[in-house]
Design an enzyme around this catalytic site. Structure first.
Site, PDB file in Angstrom:
ATOM      1  N   HIS A  64      97.495 -71.212  53.579  1.00  0.00           N
ATOM      2  CA  HIS A  64      96.063 -71.397  54.051  1.00  0.00           C
ATOM      3  C   HIS A  64      95.401 -70.012  53.947  1.00  0.00           C
ATOM      4  O   HIS A  64      94.250 -69.999  53.846  1.00  0.00           O
ATOM      5  CB  HIS A  64      95.789 -72.135  55.020  1.00  0.00           C
ATOM      6  N   HIS A  94      93.974 -63.218  60.555  1.00  0.00           N
ATOM      7  CA  HIS A  94      93.919 -63.478  59.245  1.00  0.00           C
ATOM      8  C   HIS A  94      92.578 -63.612  58.821  1.00  0.00           C
ATOM      9  O   HIS A  94      91.565 -63.195  59.162  1.00  0.00           O
ATOM     10  CB  HIS A  94      94.493 -65.020  59.242  1.00  0.00           C
ATOM     11  N   HIS A  96      89.461 -65.486  55.905  1.00  0.00           N
ATOM     12  CA  HIS A  96      88.735 -66.356  55.099  1.00  0.00           C
ATOM     13  C   HIS A  96      88.119 -65.692  53.939  1.00  0.00           C
ATOM     14  O   HIS A  96      87.399 -64.686  54.217  1.00  0.00           O
ATOM     15  CB  HIS A  96      88.092 -67.542  55.974  1.00  0.00           C
ATOM     16  N   GLU A 106      82.694 -68.073  57.235  1.00  0.00           N
ATOM     17  CA  GLU A 106      82.810 -69.564  57.942  1.00  0.00           C
ATOM     18  C   GLU A 106      81.663 -69.597  58.631  1.00  0.00           C
ATOM     19  O   GLU A 106      80.825 -70.400  58.402  1.00  0.00           O
ATOM     20  CB  GLU A 106      84.034 -69.658  58.756  1.00  0.00           C
ATOM     21  N   HIS A 119      89.504 -63.067  61.331  1.00  0.00           N
ATOM     22  CA  HIS A 119      89.578 -63.608  62.770  1.00  0.00           C
ATOM     23  C   HIS A 119      90.722 -63.008  63.352  1.00  0.00           C
ATOM     24  O   HIS A 119      91.779 -62.798  62.823  1.00  0.00           O
ATOM     25  CB  HIS A 119      89.628 -65.069  62.599  1.00  0.00           C
ATOM     26  N   THR A 199      88.922 -73.436  63.334  1.00  0.00           N
ATOM     27  CA  THR A 199      88.338 -73.691  61.935  1.00  0.00           C
ATOM     28  C   THR A 199      89.340 -74.410  61.273  1.00  0.00           C
ATOM     29  O   THR A 199      88.656 -74.786  59.885  1.00  0.00           O
ATOM     30  CB  THR A 199      87.531 -72.578  61.512  1.00  0.00           C
TER      31      THR A 199
HETATM   32  N1  P9E Z   1      90.566 -70.022  61.934  1.00  0.00           N
HETATM   33  S1  P9E Z   1      90.749 -69.957  63.372  1.00  0.00           S
HETATM   34  O1  P9E Z   1      90.041 -70.772  64.100  1.00  0.00           O
HETATM   35  O2  P9E Z   1      90.681 -68.512  63.718  1.00  0.00           O
HETATM   36  C1  P9E Z   1      92.345 -70.195  63.720  1.00  0.00           C
HETATM   37  C2  P9E Z   1      92.959 -69.486  64.886  1.00  0.00           C
HETATM   38  C3  P9E Z   1      94.496 -70.246  65.449  1.00  0.00           C
HETATM   39  C4  P9E Z   1      94.801 -71.038  64.580  1.00  0.00           C
HETATM   40  O3  P9E Z   1      96.042 -71.567  64.841  1.00  0.00           O
HETATM   41  C5  P9E Z   1      96.180 -72.841  64.240  1.00  0.00           C
HETATM   42  S2  P9E Z   1      97.641 -73.912  64.217  1.00  0.00           S
HETATM   43  N2  P9E Z   1      95.076 -72.715  63.404  1.00  0.00           N
HETATM   44  C6  P9E Z   1      94.307 -72.043  63.781  1.00  0.00           C
HETATM   45  C7  P9E Z   1      93.029 -71.488  63.373  1.00  0.00           C
HETATM   46 ZN    ZN Z   2      90.269 -68.316  60.908  1.00  0.00          ZN
END
Ligand code: P9E
Ligand code: ZN
Length: 261
Positions: A64, A94, A96, A106, A119, A199
């Protein structure tokens, strides 16, 4: 199966609610931020980032996004201040991003989106024993969001983009030591903050969002390297590039967005 969510037509954000009903909850993320409607809160403190002894462990492709994980066994890398009641421990960061052009973030700001969004995910180790427990609690996580816009090359992002070829396939990982994400921050830490959610599935409503107002600038070439990542594993014959891995803004409902100075 429940873990087959993605960003495609069949498994994308528009159908996540089937497996994750909280997708239609009251504090979902991301949101559209409208600066003029954000309430300036003079009691909001400055954001404090103590990342100096941070220890990144590895960089991986989870199908992802591309994720850099940190050793969160003690309080060596924390965020505090701002809207937070206590320090939150850095767990991972990470990104997006879009396919091309200026979509990919986002959160949006007065209807405009950025090419990408970083993020930095932190958890409340004062109140909770594990990240997993915190990720399901209303004040469990804080995510620091930084917008990326395209322009000149970012002088430090190459440290990440140069390793992406090693994590091309979903499920791949490689060592990525002593990377301090402080080098990815913009010059000012003015922010908006609001209560929201993850998200991506499981979309837990457990995030205190801190969205920095000032974007960082990266080059189209650097961003292009993220788009070479694959959302599919080495063994799969149908290759799918990892791009447009963003959820669109969700209803604000009964929430307010506060603004630092
Ligand atoms: N995209 S985010 O909202 O930063 C986010 C952060 C941490 C996470 O752990 C899982 S499991 N899904 C996640 C999404
Ligand atoms: Zn994220």
């Amino acid at each position: 199966p429940i873990n087959s969510w993605g960003y495609g037509k069949e498994n994308g954000p528009s159908v996540w609610h089937k497996d994750f009903p909280v997708a239609q909850g009251n504090r979902q993320s991301p949101i559209e931020i409208i600066p003029k409607q954000a309430s300036y809160d003079p009691s909001l403190q400055a954001i404090l980032l103590n990342y100096d002894h941070c220890s990144s462990i590895n960089i991986s492709n989870n199908g992802h996004s591309v994720v850099v994980d940190f050793d969160d066994s003690d309080d060596r890398s924390v965020i505090q201040g701002g809207p937070l009641d206590n320090p939150y421990r850095l767990k991972q960061f990470h990104f997006h991003w879009g396919g091309k052009g200026c979509h990919g973030s986002e959160h949006t700001v007065a209807g405009r989106s950025y090419a990408s969004e970083l993020h930095l995910v932190h958890w409340n180790a004062v109140k909770y024993q594990t990240f997993g427990e915190a990720a399901a609690a209303p004040d469990g996580l804080t995510v620091l969001a930084i917008f990326l816009e395209t322009g000149d090359e970012h002088r430090w992002l190459h440290r990440i983009t140069d390793t992406l070829y090693m994590v091309k396939f979903k499920g791949s990982a490689t060592d990525f030591k002593s990377f301090n994400p402080k080098c990815l921050l913009p010059s000012t830490l003015q922010y908006w903050t609001y209560l929201g959610s993850l998200t991506t599935p499981p979309l837990h409503e457990s995030v205190i969002w801190i969205v920095l107002k000032e974007p960082i600038t990266v080059s189209e070439r650097q961003l292009g390297k993220f788009r070479m990542l694959l959302a599919t594993g080495e063994e799969e014959d149908q290759r799918m590039h990892m791009e447009n891995n963003y959820r669109t803004p969700q209803p604000l409902k009964d929430r307010e967005v506060r603004s630092s100075n």
